[in-house]
Write an enzyme that holds these catalytic residues in place. Structure first.
Site, PDB file in Angstrom:
ATOM      1  N   HIS A  58       0.852  -1.182   0.000  1.00 12.20           N
ATOM      2  CA  HIS A  58       0.000   0.000   0.000  1.00 12.20           C
ATOM      3  C   HIS A  58       0.893   1.239   0.000  1.00 12.20           C
ATOM      4  CE1 HIS A  58      -2.397   2.913   2.699  1.00 12.20           C
ATOM      5  NE2 HIS A  58      -2.954   2.967   1.489  1.00 12.20           N
ATOM      6  N   HIS A 101       0.904  12.421  -2.191  1.00 12.49           N
ATOM      7  CA  HIS A 101      -0.194  12.171  -1.267  1.00 12.49           C
ATOM      8  C   HIS A 101      -0.894  13.485  -0.998  1.00 12.49           C
ATOM      9  CE1 HIS A 101       1.971   8.374   0.393  1.00 12.49           C
ATOM     10  NE2 HIS A 101       1.187   8.092  -0.630  1.00 12.49           N
TER      11      HIS A 101
END
Length: 401
Positions: A58, A101
């Protein structure tokens, strides 16, 4: 001399027949499966891609000490250790796709092109390995834009293109056939895939269903969270990573729960990978195809041994070492220095920079809502958290998987 003519014709006919038979034999040999080792095991060559389990990372590029990071080793070391699913999140920055992100103005791991170049180099050095790349595309960047980076890295030639937009789990080719054909990279994209434009960037939710992500419960029930296909016939991805919640300025944020990491990545017990996989098998009567984890190296070989048992092959013989980033205490600093490479491991590589993600919601998403990106708020590392929260208060949203 005339009496020799029949013999000459017979000799020529015999030679022609021999050449024809030899050519046909060569063609037949070329059609026979040549791959004898697939992803490290001969037994996997005859298995369909849809009947194999792969361990994945992930936020594979989020390597560092910050509280919101997800991995301790860079992507090359992940692949060397046996990771075969790489998940990334993408955003546009100055007309270039970057691995970011939340927002590239806050944190960035550099261009996708660099990441793909690293992946291409590894695949070239490991010709009997098949890797899956899962791209989250919260900004709905056109696949043709991604295609430019794949072409530059030479991965367009290695990427598998299915016959249609959706492929049933049992219709995928065998690993051996994929290796024989030189199609050793499977690429999924969660939003805005376009089969007509770039056929090797495959729509994820037409072909894969996922359970809930960024959960704080150790139950890991493996219930459907996102899909646009039938869970009975599609591939299965289970998100087996645990978050914890904290409140800052009245806003709940989710961060990777490192305090329970050795339990989350253990083989058995409440909250373990073993339990999560067992829940999938109990509910769906088959093994998951992808098991996505944080800090995959926390328990050494344990996750890899479990996946090997699901695939019915021997456990890997290499030793997975725990990174100091995985075992160490998370730092709240907004930046982290790259660890120097002193052995076969490195904490960071090339353009890898410490980044992290969290989500503020992991509620169920119906198939009818898949035309829009998930409405979950990603929070970067604490060093930039105040800026993020102020931006949120002004109505700026960062969406991601």
């Amino acid at each position: 001399m005339r009496f020799l003519i029949p013999f000459l014709f017979a000799a020529l006919a015999s030679t022609a027949a021999f050449v024809s038979a030899h050519t046909a034999d060569q063609q037949q040999q070329q059609q026979v499966k040549r791959a004898t080792t697939c992803n490290g095991h001969a037994e996997l060559c005859g298995k369909g891609f849809g009947n194999v389990t792969f361990l994945g990372t992930h936020n594979s590029y989020a390597v560092g000490k910050e509280v919101a990071d997800n991995q301790g080793w860079n992507v090359t070391e992940q692949l060397n250790d046996g990771i075969r699913l790489l998940q990334v999140q993408t955003h546009l920055l100055n007309r270039e796709i970057n691995l970011c992100h939340s927002s590239c103005s806050l944190q960035s791991s550099g261009p996708l092109s660099n990441y793909l170049s690293t992946l291409s180099t590894w695949l070239a050095a490991n010709p009997t390995e098949i890797v899956t790349l899962l791209i989250t595309n919260p900004e709905s960047i056109p696949p043709s834009t991604f295609g430019q980076d794949f072409v530059a890295a030479g991965l367009d030639k290695l990427a598998y293109s299915p016959a249609s937009t959706a492929t049933s789990r049992d219709e995928w080719p065998t690993l051996g056939a994929m290796i024989d054909q030189g199609k050793r990279l499977v690429v999924f994209m969660d939003y805005n895939a376009d089969f007509g434009a770039v056929p090797y960037i495959i729509d994820e939710f037409s072909n894969v269903f996922e359970d809930a992500y960024d959960t704080t419960s150790q139950d890991f029930p493996c219930t459907v969270n996102r899909t646009s296909g039938s869970p009975e016939t599609t591939l299965m991805l289970t998100n087996h990573y645990l978050d914890y919640t904290t409140t800052i300025f009245g806003l709940q944020v989710f961060l990777s729960d490192k305090s329970n990491l050795t339990t989350t990545n253990s083989a058995s017990g409440y909250g373990s990978i073993g339990q999560g996989v067992a829940n999938c098998v109990d509910q769906w009567k088959r093994n998951p195809n992808f098991v996505l984890v944080d800090w995959y190296d926390s328990n050494g070989n344990t996750p890899f041994d479990l996946v090997a048992s699901l695939n019915g092959v021997a456990a890997p013989t290499n030793t997975v070492k725990t990174s100091e980033l995985t075992s160490g205490t998370s730092s709240s600093s907004s930046s982290s220095s790259a660890a120097s490479r002193t052995g076969s491991k490195a904490a960071t590589s090339g353009t890898t920079k410490a980044t992290g993600t969290t989500t503020a919601s992991a509620g169920n998403v119906s198939s009818s809502s898949l035309s829009a990106a998930p409405a979950s708020l990603r929070i970067p590392a604490i060093g930039t958290l105040v800026v993020t929260l102020l931006g949120t208060a002004l109505g700026v949203a960062w969406v991601a998987m």
